[in-house]
Design a protein around this motif. Structure first.
Motif, mmCIF file in Angstrom:
data_model
loop_
_atom_site.group_PDB
_atom_site.id
_atom_site.type_symbol
_atom_site.label_atom_id
_atom_site.label_comp_id
_atom_site.label_asym_id
_atom_site.label_seq_id
_atom_site.Cartn_x
_atom_site.Cartn_y
_atom_site.Cartn_z
ATOM 1 N N LYS A 82 32.093 41.906 40.627
ATOM 2 C CA LYS A 82 33.430 41.354 40.873
ATOM 3 C C LYS A 82 34.520 42.245 40.281
ATOM 4 O O LYS A 82 35.639 42.291 40.800
ATOM 5 N N ASP A 83 34.203 42.924 39.198
ATOM 6 C CA ASP A 83 35.175 43.777 38.513
ATOM 7 C C ASP A 83 34.510 45.127 38.250
ATOM 8 O O ASP A 83 33.437 45.174 37.638
ATOM 9 N N TRP A 84 35.147 46.185 38.685
ATOM 10 C CA TRP A 84 34.510 47.499 38.598
ATOM 11 C C TRP A 84 35.553 48.592 38.447
ATOM 12 O O TRP A 84 36.752 48.379 38.646
ATOM 13 N N GLU A 85 35.038 49.767 38.111
ATOM 14 C CA GLU A 85 35.896 50.947 38.005
ATOM 15 C C GLU A 85 35.095 52.170 38.447
ATOM 16 O O GLU A 85 33.994 52.415 37.958
ATOM 17 N N ARG A 191 40.330 51.290 39.715
ATOM 18 C CA ARG A 191 39.910 50.078 39.013
ATOM 19 C C ARG A 191 40.316 48.844 39.810
ATOM 20 O O ARG A 191 41.442 48.751 40.286
ATOM 21 N N TYR A 192 39.350 47.926 39.955
ATOM 22 C CA TYR A 192 39.641 46.628 40.567
ATOM 23 C C TYR A 192 39.161 45.540 39.625
ATOM 24 O O TYR A 192 37.961 45.451 39.327
ATOM 25 N N SER A 193 40.081 44.721 39.143
ATOM 26 C CA SER A 193 39.730 43.688 38.176
ATOM 27 C C SER A 193 40.725 42.533 38.256
ATOM 28 O O SER A 193 41.937 42.751 38.196
ATOM 29 N N LYS A 194 40.199 41.331 38.423
ATOM 30 C CA LYS A 194 40.995 40.107 38.451
ATOM 31 C C LYS A 194 42.182 40.227 39.404
ATOM 32 O O LYS A 194 43.316 39.901 39.078
ATOM 33 N N GLY A 195 41.898 40.735 40.588
ATOM 34 C CA GLY A 195 42.912 40.795 41.629
ATOM 35 C C GLY A 195 43.925 41.906 41.476
ATOM 36 O O GLY A 195 44.950 41.901 42.159
ATOM 37 N N ARG A 196 43.662 42.863 40.608
ATOM 38 C CA ARG A 196 44.598 43.966 40.395
ATOM 39 C C ARG A 196 43.919 45.292 40.711
ATOM 40 O O ARG A 196 42.818 45.562 40.248
ATOM 41 N N LEU A 249 32.942 46.253 34.718
ATOM 42 C CA LEU A 249 33.924 45.776 33.753
ATOM 43 C C LEU A 249 33.527 44.369 33.318
ATOM 44 O O LEU A 249 33.277 43.496 34.153
ATOM 45 N N MET A 250 33.470 44.153 32.018
ATOM 46 C CA MET A 250 33.061 42.864 31.473
ATOM 47 C C MET A 250 34.289 41.962 31.379
ATOM 48 O O MET A 250 35.089 42.050 30.446
ATOM 49 N N VAL A 251 34.458 41.120 32.382
ATOM 50 C CA VAL A 251 35.646 40.279 32.512
ATOM 51 C C VAL A 251 35.217 38.823 32.679
ATOM 52 O O VAL A 251 34.275 38.529 33.422
ATOM 53 N N GLU A 252 35.918 37.923 31.993
ATOM 54 C CA GLU A 252 35.638 36.498 32.130
ATOM 55 C C GLU A 252 36.419 35.925 33.310
ATOM 56 O O GLU A 252 37.583 36.263 33.513
ATOM 57 N N HIS A 253 35.767 35.052 34.062
ATOM 58 C CA HIS A 253 36.407 34.385 35.179
ATOM 59 C C HIS A 253 36.362 32.875 34.965
ATOM 60 O O HIS A 253 35.522 32.360 34.230
#
Length: 329
Positions: A82-85, A191-196, A249-253
């Motif tokens: 879901k979140d990557w770079e 980078r794509y993370s949390k809609g950015r 990318l270690m991101v909480e959703h």
């Protein structure tokens, strides 16, 4: 002093926002690295290529410095992060002099792969994300930007890339960058993370990232494929990929986001204005465009009205002061 500290802190956040390439977050099944093991057409290969692509022990050459060539290389494993770079090391070089080279490289995250076409060697009306490293100016009227030019496009399969206008009608943002015939390594980070979506470059041999694109409201599904392609036309260049490294990318959703079927998301971006308006840059900057006749007229009218208002206000103030001075006498 407080303001200075705040600015430095913000700069550090931006610079540290791009991952330092921790090995534990590297996803090898989505990464292309020397000596390029696992590249080929066998069932166990994680990368496949087509067209004029040549795989050596030092680089993957998408096109040679020859006319009318197309080449691409694609990851065979769909990405469900879901979140990557993605960090891309690339090299664009050739014998062509200034403005006599082309056409450029595209980095893809799309539903389909290995479909040659007119958009930097890949199909048009794609589904997903494309980052274009365009080295040749087609639009001779678009002199407000210099080339090479890096831009981003998100497509739901319904929009065509306009080569004649260098993709302006569908561009989400971009920047100029000297990426050709450099004597040092050149890098691109996506980078794509949390809609950015954030795109940064490191092309000046300073070992630091420089922001190129930063836009929110982006929706990308999981299950798409990473790839790279390039094309030459009447002009040419060597377009080389040295490496493509994908980091998780270690991101909480939120629970709602976790329960969402991310494979069903349609690629899209929420903008206050359509990119087809080609006026406002989604990053918040005004994108300079040639002034048309009516725009010039409105500017002159506004300036004239401003002068008239200032003159009237000045006359009233002057008259009041004169009356006040008479009372003192």
């Amino acid at each position: 002093i407080t303001t200075l500290v705040f600015v430095v802190f913000e700069l550090c956040l931006v610079r540290c926002d791009i991952t330092d390439g921790n090995a534990e977050h590297l996803k090898r099944e989505h990464s292309l690295m020397k000596p390029y093991q696992g590249v080929g057409s066998s069932p166990s290969s994680q990368w496949d290529f087509s067209g004029s692509t040549l795989v050596t022990s030092s680089y993957v050459r998408l096109t040679p410095d020859e006319r009318s060539k197309q080449g691409s290389i694609w990851n065979t494993v769909p990405c469900y992060l879901k979140d990557w770079e993605m960090h891309v090391q690339f090299k664009v070089h050739g014998s062509g002099k200034k403005n006599l080279h082309g056409d450029g490289i595209a980095i893809w995250y799309t539903k389909d792969r290995l479909h040659p076409g007119p958009v930097f060697g890949n199909k048009d009306q794609f589904l997903g994300l494309a980052i274009f490293l365009d080295t040749f100016r087609n639009d001779l009227h678009g002199m407000d930007r210099s080339f090479p030019y890096i831009s981003a496009m998100i497509n739901n399969g319904s929009v065509s890339y306009d080569h004649g206008k260098d993709g302006r009608s569908s561009e989400l943002g971009g920047c100029s960058a000297e990426i050709r015939n450099r004597q040092h390594d050149t890098y691109l980070a996506i980078r794509y993370s949390k809609g950015r979506l954030t795109v940064m470059v490191d092309v000046d041999d300073k070992n630091e990232w420089k922001e190129c694109i930063d836009i929110g409201g982006v929706r990308l599904p999981t299950g798409y494929f990473f790839g790279a392609s390039a094309a030459t036309g009447d002009l040419s260049d060597n377009h080389d990929i040295i490496s493509m490294k994908l980091y998780q990318l270690m991101v909480e959703h939120t629970p709602e986001e976790e329960n969402l079927d991310w494979t069903k998301i349609e690629p899209s971006v929420s903008l206050l204005k359509s990119p087809k308006d080609n006026v406002d840059d989604p990053t918040g900057n005004f994108r300079g465009t040639p002034l048309t006749g009516w725009k010039v007229f409105l500017l002159l009218l506004c300036a004239l009205l401003g002068i008239v208002v200032c003159a009237v206000v000045g006359a009233v103030v002057f008259q009041k002061r004169q009356e006040r001075n008479k009372r003192f006498y």
